[in-house]
Design a protein around this motif. Structure first.
Motif, mmCIF file in Angstrom:
data_model
loop_
_atom_site.group_PDB
_atom_site.id
_atom_site.type_symbol
_atom_site.label_atom_id
_atom_site.label_comp_id
_atom_site.label_asym_id
_atom_site.label_seq_id
_atom_site.Cartn_x
_atom_site.Cartn_y
_atom_site.Cartn_z
ATOM 1 N N GLU A 215 46.840 37.254 43.839
ATOM 2 C CA GLU A 215 45.370 36.750 43.427
ATOM 3 C C GLU A 215 44.874 38.008 42.821
ATOM 4 O O GLU A 215 44.049 37.679 41.914
ATOM 5 C CB GLU A 215 44.906 36.098 44.791
ATOM 6 N N GLU A 216 45.072 39.029 43.184
ATOM 7 C CA GLU A 216 44.368 40.352 42.663
ATOM 8 C C GLU A 216 44.895 40.659 41.239
ATOM 9 O O GLU A 216 44.084 41.011 40.129
ATOM 10 C CB GLU A 216 44.451 41.603 43.676
ATOM 11 N N ILE A 217 46.288 40.485 41.078
ATOM 12 C CA ILE A 217 46.619 40.646 39.676
ATOM 13 C C ILE A 217 46.377 39.511 38.866
ATOM 14 O O ILE A 217 46.024 39.877 37.669
ATOM 15 C CB ILE A 217 48.308 40.769 39.929
ATOM 16 N N TYR A 218 46.296 38.298 39.314
ATOM 17 C CA TYR A 218 45.628 37.192 38.575
ATOM 18 C C TYR A 218 44.432 37.512 37.929
ATOM 19 O O TYR A 218 43.958 37.296 36.916
ATOM 20 C CB TYR A 218 45.964 35.881 39.408
ATOM 21 N N LEU B 112 42.328 28.600 38.208
ATOM 22 C CA LEU B 112 43.445 28.604 37.470
ATOM 23 C C LEU B 112 43.358 27.183 36.656
ATOM 24 O O LEU B 112 44.215 26.450 36.198
ATOM 25 C CB LEU B 112 44.825 28.252 38.638
ATOM 26 N N SER B 113 41.985 26.601 36.631
ATOM 27 C CA SER B 113 42.106 25.424 36.061
ATOM 28 C C SER B 113 41.696 25.331 34.557
ATOM 29 O O SER B 113 41.745 24.285 33.859
ATOM 30 C CB SER B 113 40.623 24.534 36.664
ATOM 31 N N GLY C 215 49.557 30.507 21.842
ATOM 32 C CA GLY C 215 48.635 31.452 21.395
ATOM 33 C C GLY C 215 48.259 32.414 22.482
ATOM 34 O O GLY C 215 47.409 33.450 22.260
ATOM 35 N N MET C 216 49.058 32.582 23.421
ATOM 36 C CA MET C 216 49.077 33.760 24.522
ATOM 37 C C MET C 216 49.880 35.098 24.159
ATOM 38 O O MET C 216 51.041 34.821 23.881
ATOM 39 C CB MET C 216 49.677 33.253 25.902
ATOM 40 N N THR D 154 42.237 35.559 34.519
ATOM 41 C CA THR D 154 41.241 34.944 34.652
ATOM 42 C C THR D 154 40.336 34.470 33.489
ATOM 43 O O THR D 154 39.646 33.591 33.195
ATOM 44 C CB THR D 154 40.163 35.325 35.781
ATOM 45 N N ALA D 155 40.215 35.562 32.546
ATOM 46 C CA ALA D 155 39.454 35.432 31.379
ATOM 47 C C ALA D 155 39.768 34.073 30.505
ATOM 48 O O ALA D 155 38.926 33.744 30.035
ATOM 49 C CB ALA D 155 39.466 36.659 30.431
ATOM 50 N N CYS D 156 41.159 33.912 30.450
ATOM 51 C CA CYS D 156 41.742 32.857 29.823
ATOM 52 C C CYS D 156 42.113 31.632 30.672
ATOM 53 O O CYS D 156 41.664 30.460 30.156
ATOM 54 C CB CYS D 156 42.935 33.362 28.893
ATOM 55 N N HIS D 157 42.380 31.722 31.778
ATOM 56 C CA HIS D 157 42.797 30.798 32.781
ATOM 57 C C HIS D 157 41.843 30.206 33.711
ATOM 58 O O HIS D 157 42.396 29.150 34.612
ATOM 59 C CB HIS D 157 44.305 31.085 33.363
#
Length: 109
Positions: A42-45, A57-58, A87-88, A50-53
């Motif tokens: 979760e910390e890595i995510y 995670l929604s 686009g990623m 988080t800026a894009c996803h």
């Protein structure tokens, strides 16, 4: 006296067993593989995705990842993170962090 002592020992064992000592930071991988350090993933995510996803995670700018594990294996997810897709752009996540993140996301089903 013996009945009282036996009751006390049983009660203590019951209370300690209920506590369990599990802090919930790891969980078993759905494919029966290694356990995933959920807190680390979760910390890595949060640091990279988080800026894009989105924090949950929604999705948002990037696609929804709440069930990404239903469509992609951990190896496929790692490849997408490393090399980008659509686009990623490729992400700067590698080594153990890449394994932790991709295994955690693969468990999202």
């Amino acid at each position: 006296m013996k009945k009282w002592l036996l009751t006390l020992l049983f009660s203590t064992a019951l209370v300690l067993g209920a506590c369990g000592g599990d802090d919930g930071d790891t969980e078993e991988s759905s494919d029966g593989g290694d356990s995933v350090d959920t807190a680390a993933a979760e910390e890595i995510y949060e640091s990279n995705c988080t800026a894009c996803h989105g924090a949950d995670l929604s999705g948002g700018q990037g696609p929804d990842l709440t069930s990404v594990g239903a469509d992609h294996s951990a190896d496929e997810i790692a490849d997408i993170i490393e090399n980008g897709q659509g686009g990623m752009p490729p992400q700067d996540v590698s080594g153990e962090d890449l394994d932790t993140l991709s295994n955690w996301l693969a468990d999202m089903q």
